[in-house]
Motif scaffolding. Structure first.
Motif, PDB file in Angstrom:
ATOM      1  N   GLU A 163       0.825  -1.207   0.000  1.00  0.00           N
ATOM      2  CA  GLU A 163       0.000   0.000   0.000  1.00  0.00           C
ATOM      3  C   GLU A 163       0.866   1.266   0.000  1.00  0.00           C
ATOM      4  O   GLU A 163       0.631   2.198  -0.769  1.00  0.00           O
ATOM      5  CB  GLU A 163      -0.908  -0.015   1.236  1.00  0.00           C
ATOM      6  N   VAL A 164       1.879   1.285   0.858  1.00  0.00           N
ATOM      7  CA  VAL A 164       2.788   2.439   0.921  1.00  0.00           C
ATOM      8  C   VAL A 164       3.544   2.571  -0.402  1.00  0.00           C
ATOM      9  O   VAL A 164       3.720   3.663  -0.937  1.00  0.00           O
ATOM     10  CB  VAL A 164       3.757   2.293   2.120  1.00  0.00           C
ATOM     11  N   THR A 165       3.956   1.428  -0.950  1.00  0.00           N
ATOM     12  CA  THR A 165       4.675   1.434  -2.227  1.00  0.00           C
ATOM     13  C   THR A 165       3.813   2.031  -3.333  1.00  0.00           C
ATOM     14  O   THR A 165       4.265   2.876  -4.119  1.00  0.00           O
ATOM     15  CB  THR A 165       5.103   0.003  -2.602  1.00  0.00           C
ATOM     16  N   ARG A 166       2.559   1.606  -3.365  1.00  0.00           N
ATOM     17  CA  ARG A 166       1.648   2.123  -4.396  1.00  0.00           C
ATOM     18  C   ARG A 166       1.496   3.642  -4.271  1.00  0.00           C
ATOM     19  O   ARG A 166       1.580   4.376  -5.258  1.00  0.00           O
ATOM     20  CB  ARG A 166       0.286   1.431  -4.287  1.00  0.00           C
ATOM     21  N   PHE A 167       1.296   4.137  -3.041  1.00  0.00           N
ATOM     22  CA  PHE A 167       1.153   5.586  -2.819  1.00  0.00           C
ATOM     23  C   PHE A 167       2.356   6.338  -3.397  1.00  0.00           C
ATOM     24  O   PHE A 167       2.210   7.317  -4.132  1.00  0.00           O
ATOM     25  CB  PHE A 167       1.017   5.877  -1.312  1.00  0.00           C
ATOM     26  N   TRP A 168       3.570   5.835  -3.086  1.00  0.00           N
ATOM     27  CA  TRP A 168       4.771   6.572  -3.486  1.00  0.00           C
ATOM     28  C   TRP A 168       5.050   6.451  -4.991  1.00  0.00           C
ATOM     29  O   TRP A 168       5.497   7.414  -5.616  1.00  0.00           O
ATOM     30  CB  TRP A 168       5.974   6.104  -2.668  1.00  0.00           C
ATOM     31  N   LEU A 169       4.781   5.265  -5.575  1.00  0.00           N
ATOM     32  CA  LEU A 169       5.077   5.119  -7.003  1.00  0.00           C
ATOM     33  C   LEU A 169       4.115   5.950  -7.847  1.00  0.00           C
ATOM     34  O   LEU A 169       4.510   6.533  -8.863  1.00  0.00           O
ATOM     35  CB  LEU A 169       5.063   3.648  -7.415  1.00  0.00           C
ATOM     36  N   GLU A 170       2.857   6.069  -7.401  1.00  0.00           N
ATOM     37  CA  GLU A 170       1.911   6.937  -8.117  1.00  0.00           C
ATOM     38  C   GLU A 170       2.345   8.396  -7.998  1.00  0.00           C
ATOM     39  O   GLU A 170       2.323   9.152  -8.966  1.00  0.00           O
ATOM     40  CB  GLU A 170       0.492   6.740  -7.564  1.00  0.00           C
ATOM     41  N   ARG A 171       2.753   8.763  -6.774  1.00  0.00           N
ATOM     42  CA  ARG A 171       3.222  10.128  -6.541  1.00  0.00           C
ATOM     43  C   ARG A 171       4.482  10.414  -7.369  1.00  0.00           C
ATOM     44  O   ARG A 171       4.638  11.489  -7.954  1.00  0.00           O
ATOM     45  CB  ARG A 171       3.515  10.267  -5.039  1.00  0.00           C
ATOM     46  N   TRP A 172       5.360   9.428  -7.406  1.00  0.00           N
ATOM     47  CA  TRP A 172       6.609   9.534  -8.182  1.00  0.00           C
ATOM     48  C   TRP A 172       6.297   9.808  -9.652  1.00  0.00           C
ATOM     49  O   TRP A 172       6.888  10.686 -10.287  1.00  0.00           O
ATOM     50  CB  TRP A 172       7.394   8.229  -7.997  1.00  0.00           C
ATOM     51  N   ASP A 173       5.339   9.075 -10.207  1.00  0.00           N
ATOM     52  CA  ASP A 173       4.977   9.260 -11.615  1.00  0.00           C
ATOM     53  C   ASP A 173       4.389  10.653 -11.868  1.00  0.00           C
ATOM     54  O   ASP A 173       4.773  11.328 -12.817  1.00  0.00           O
ATOM     55  CB  ASP A 173       3.964   8.192 -12.053  1.00  0.00           C
ATOM     56  N   ARG A 174       3.456  11.058 -10.992  1.00  0.00           N
ATOM     57  CA  ARG A 174       2.827  12.386 -11.181  1.00  0.00           C
ATOM     58  C   ARG A 174       3.870  13.498 -11.089  1.00  0.00           C
ATOM     59  O   ARG A 174       3.912  14.405 -11.924  1.00  0.00           O
ATOM     60  CB  ARG A 174       1.750  12.624 -10.107  1.00  0.00           C
ATOM     61  N   VAL A 175       4.712  13.431 -10.057  1.00  0.00           N
ATOM     62  CA  VAL A 175       5.654  14.527  -9.812  1.00  0.00           C
ATOM     63  C   VAL A 175       6.780  14.509 -10.854  1.00  0.00           C
ATOM     64  O   VAL A 175       7.258  15.559 -11.277  1.00  0.00           O
ATOM     65  CB  VAL A 175       6.173  14.473  -8.361  1.00  0.00           C
ATOM     66  N   SER A 176       7.160  13.319 -11.314  1.00  0.00           N
ATOM     67  CA  SER A 176       8.170  13.232 -12.374  1.00  0.00           C
ATOM     68  C   SER A 176       7.687  13.945 -13.628  1.00  0.00           C
ATOM     69  O   SER A 176       8.470  14.593 -14.330  1.00  0.00           O
ATOM     70  CB  SER A 176       8.476  11.770 -12.714  1.00  0.00           C
ATOM     71  N   ARG A 177       6.388  13.806 -13.889  1.00  0.00           N
ATOM     72  CA  ARG A 177       5.833  14.491 -15.067  1.00  0.00           C
ATOM     73  C   ARG A 177       5.915  16.004 -14.909  1.00  0.00           C
ATOM     74  O   ARG A 177       6.154  16.731 -15.873  1.00  0.00           O
ATOM     75  CB  ARG A 177       4.380  14.043 -15.317  1.00  0.00           C
ATOM     76  N   ILE A 178       5.732  16.500 -13.690  1.00  0.00           N
ATOM     77  CA  ILE A 178       5.841  17.948 -13.446  1.00  0.00           C
ATOM     78  C   ILE A 178       7.276  18.418 -13.658  1.00  0.00           C
ATOM     79  O   ILE A 178       7.535  19.443 -14.292  1.00  0.00           O
ATOM     80  CB  ILE A 178       5.384  18.303 -12.007  1.00  0.00           C
ATOM     81  N   VAL A 179       8.216  17.648 -13.140  1.00  0.00           N
ATOM     82  CA  VAL A 179       9.623  18.076 -13.197  1.00  0.00           C
ATOM     83  C   VAL A 179      10.166  17.955 -14.624  1.00  0.00           C
ATOM     84  O   VAL A 179      11.048  18.713 -15.026  1.00  0.00           O
ATOM     85  CB  VAL A 179      10.472  17.275 -12.185  1.00  0.00           C
ATOM     86  N   GLY A 180       9.640  17.005 -15.382  1.00  0.00           N
ATOM     87  CA  GLY A 180      10.030  16.898 -16.778  1.00  0.00           C
ATOM     88  C   GLY A 180      10.898  15.704 -17.069  1.00  0.00           C
ATOM     89  O   GLY A 180      11.258  14.944 -16.179  1.00  0.00           O
TER      90      GLY A 180
END
Ligand SMILES: O=C(O)CCC(=O)c1ccccc1C(=O)O
Ligand SMILES: [Mg+2]
Length: 316
Positions: free
Chosen positions: A296-313
């Motif tokens: 569950e914690v892994t899923r939260f962070w990997l989704e966040r990682w994908d969203r924020v990576s898209r912001i950073v470029g």
């Protein structure tokens, strides 16, 4: 860049009301980096934390100007006896004590700081209110705490204008700005408003050590580097910034490793006699595996990682 590894580490001493510290570790050409924005922060704010981590993974830390960094022992909002014990245990000559917590009265704060002062009569003491007082409450609180001997009070009230007003009262205690720099749209307002004597800089929220070095120069005031309660990998970025600053007149807020129950390196960044040695942190694969988060914690962070990576470029 390696695949992100999500970690989940128990806090030995609860801090900021959290019992576990979670985040992402990844390895790039220049080494391991940590991305661990607090879970309640939005994606835009978390993007600066990712810029900081990518800088570490891609180009590494800035060159050091010193090989030792003095740090402050950190004392959460504990009962007086436990606070004094933690302060002594830290082995540090400078101690930072949390005050103005939601469930804490001014009497509690005075008792906690007083207990630390009684246990360590020679120590330099500073307090951090995390903006928990109104400006009037801060005036009263600083008046009561000042006789215990404080080198500064960190973020007594929320706004830059509050800090400037308090500073103008000449209460005999220096004012340090933390949230007014790291969570502000424009960190330079602190300087323009004459709101602080000392600037607290944290590498992850401010987007990296190099940005912090520029900010320190522009602010033109003494800087204290402070952690975001990271593993030794994240802490190393703070130590590297502290080591790279041209001047370092105060102890830094980098004694937080001991708040965590475990770590990902066999040589954790714990100070000896209040001093951290500057140098590389080696991640131990077995210790890293032992810190891996559940599904569950892994899923939260990997989704966040994908969203924020898209912001950073794009990764280049
Ligand atoms: O500065 C220190 O000594 C420890 C780090 C610390 O206090 C902190 C850690 C995580 C989030 C916020 C803060 C803070 O300085 O307010
Ligand atoms: Mg602070």
């Amino acid at each position: 860049m390696s695949e992100p590894v999500v970690f989940d580490i128990e806090m030995r001493v609860p801090f900021r009301g959290i019992a576990r510290r979670t985040g992402v570790l990844f390895e790039g050409p220049a080494g391991w980096a940590e991305w661990s924005p607090f879970p309640e922060y939005g994606d835009l704010e978390a993007a600066d934390w990712l810029r900081a981590a990518r800088e570490v993974a891609k180009i590494g830390h800035p060159a050091p100007a010193r090989d030792l960094v003095e740090v402050n022992g950190i004392v959460p909002a504990l009962e007086p006896a436990a606070a004094a014990r933690r302060a002594v245990e830290s082995g540090c000559r400078t101690i930072k004590i949390k005050v103005a917590g939601l469930d804490q009265s001014l009497d509690d704060d005075v008792a906690r700081v007083g207990a630390v002062r009684a246990a360590l009569p020679e120590a330099r003491l500073r307090v951090d209110a995390n903006g928990g007082w109104s400006r009037q409450q801060a005036r009263v609180a600083i008046g009561e705490l000042a006789p215990l001997g404080l080198e500064y009070v960190e973020q007594p009230s929320p706004d830059v204008e509050d800090l400037a007003w308090l500073r103008g009262l000449d209460l005999g205690v220096a004012i340090a700005a933390d949230e007014s720099i790291r969570r502000a749209d424009d960190p330079m307002r602190v300087k323009a408003a004459g709101a602080a004597d000392v600037a607290i800089l944290k590498v992850q929220p401010l987007g990296g050590a190099r940005r912090c070095l520029r900010l320190a120069e522009e602010l033109g005031m003494p800087v204290v580097v402070s952690s975001a309660v990271e593993t030794s990998v994240g802490l190393a970025a703070g130590v590297a910034l502290a080591a790279a600053l041209p001047d370092l007149p105060f102890a830094c807020g980098l004694e937080t490793r001991r708040l965590l129950a475990t770590d990902v390196t066999a040589n954790p960044l714990n100070p000896v006699d209040g001093v951290l040695r500057v140098g590389a942190v080696t991640v131990d694969p077995d210790l890293l595996a032992a810190c891996r988060a559940d599904g569950e914690v892994t899923r939260f962070w990997l989704e966040r990682w994908d969203r924020v990576s898209r912001i950073v470029g794009a990764d280049r």
